[in-house]
Design an enzyme around this catalytic site. Sequence first.
Site, PDB file in Angstrom:
ATOM      1  N   ASN A   1      -2.784  -4.979  -8.490  1.00 31.53           N
ATOM      2  CA  ASN A   1      -2.431  -3.721  -7.832  1.00 31.53           C
ATOM      3  C   ASN A   1      -3.519  -2.670  -8.011  1.00 31.53           C
ATOM      4  O   ASN A   1      -3.845  -1.924  -7.065  1.00 31.53           O
ATOM      5  CB  ASN A   1      -1.111  -3.191  -8.395  1.00 31.53           C
TER       6      ASN A   1
ATOM      7  N   ASP B   1       1.900  -6.886  -2.961  1.00 30.64           N
ATOM      8  CA  ASP B   1       3.094  -7.290  -2.209  1.00 30.64           C
ATOM      9  C   ASP B   1       2.891  -8.657  -1.561  1.00 30.64           C
ATOM     10  O   ASP B   1       3.811  -9.477  -1.516  1.00 30.64           O
ATOM     11  CB  ASP B   1       3.414  -6.257  -1.131  1.00 30.64           C
TER      12      ASP B   1
ATOM     13  N   ASP C   1       6.878 -14.885 -14.836  1.00 35.94           N
ATOM     14  CA  ASP C   1       6.221 -13.582 -14.760  1.00 35.94           C
ATOM     15  C   ASP C   1       4.770 -13.778 -14.333  1.00 35.94           C
ATOM     16  O   ASP C   1       4.045 -14.591 -14.928  1.00 35.94           O
ATOM     17  CB  ASP C   1       6.269 -12.883 -16.122  1.00 35.94           C
TER      18      ASP C   1
ATOM     19  N   HIS D   1      -1.709  -2.069  -3.682  1.00 38.30           N
ATOM     20  CA  HIS D   1      -0.325  -2.542  -3.685  1.00 38.30           C
ATOM     21  C   HIS D   1      -0.026  -3.469  -2.510  1.00 38.30           C
ATOM     22  O   HIS D   1       0.872  -4.323  -2.615  1.00 38.30           O
ATOM     23  CB  HIS D   1       0.624  -1.341  -3.659  1.00 38.30           C
TER      24      HIS D   1
ATOM     25  N   GLU E   1       7.267  -7.973 -11.081  1.00 38.60           N
ATOM     26  CA  GLU E   1       6.551  -9.219 -10.809  1.00 38.60           C
ATOM     27  C   GLU E   1       7.215 -10.416 -11.473  1.00 38.60           C
ATOM     28  O   GLU E   1       6.604 -11.469 -11.655  1.00 38.60           O
ATOM     29  CB  GLU E   1       5.090  -9.109 -11.285  1.00 38.60           C
TER      30      GLU E   1
END
Length: 318
Positions: A207, A216, A199, A212, A242
């Site tokens: 973000n 990404d 994680d 974002h 994530e």
Amino acid sequence: MDRLARLLYGASWLGALLAMGLQLRYLPPVGPLLPAYALFALAFLLALWRGPKGAPRVLVHALGAYLLFELWRSGEGWWAVGFWSPALYPLAAFAYPPAWALRVGGLWALALVLAPWALGRERGFLYAHFALSQLVLLALTLLLARFRELHGQARFWKEQALTDPLTGLPNRRALEMALEREAARVERGARPFSLVLLDLDDFKRINDEKGHKEGDRVLQEVARYLKTHVRKGDLAGRWGGEEFALLLPETDPLRAERLAERIREALASTGIAASFGVAGYRGDLEDLFRRADRALYKAKSWGKNRVARDTEEAQGSR
């Protein structure tokens, strides 16, 4: 290439050599037709050398030219054409999409049907039988090409359904299916496997602060690293959000923990912090998920950017 494919290609090479060898057996040692047969043999072998992607198109035209040559050579050429023409059309079906397969197959069928007329060969019952058979085989070409296209589309959509569109990694469903297969292997006697959950730490902040698009990019960077650095036979996928997962076949939790630590250090060197939870399979997949998730949250509670192994397994290994 798997074992079956290697076997089939080996048989193709041997078959091509034997067929040409038998044909040459009935020619004079230095006869005028020897260069032509040698050229056909070379074309067939070179086509096979190109492999499954390039071979069919070369073979279609090499075989078509060979059949015309046999019709031109003598009235006995009917035998060779009768034996080998059924292979011409399936090759066209596998070499080209449906529209082009029909065009290419149709051109060779037209050439084979008209050649006896142009050469003044047999035009009786044998010729009628031959001409009708070419039409039937041509129809099969279209059916085979269409089937191949539909099969390819079904395979594409199946792969899309099991692939995460952002990272290109297997998605959660694909991972769950792989875990079920691996669990079945263990039941048949294979060594147990381990599951690693990964994680990304503070991903929400990335973000929120950088957008974002940057988030990404980070996910894609992690995916690229996992694709290129996991061991052969291991499976990396996106578990969701994530979170990523690693399926490590025939790997005990201690070895899985060491592998996770190497990945953690490598990601940290690029500025990406992640926490890892490690657990080994003990006969129950739900229990495996629960223990791996518990180990992951333990790594988070230790200050993040850590690797933690399931407590029960850590105690059992002492």
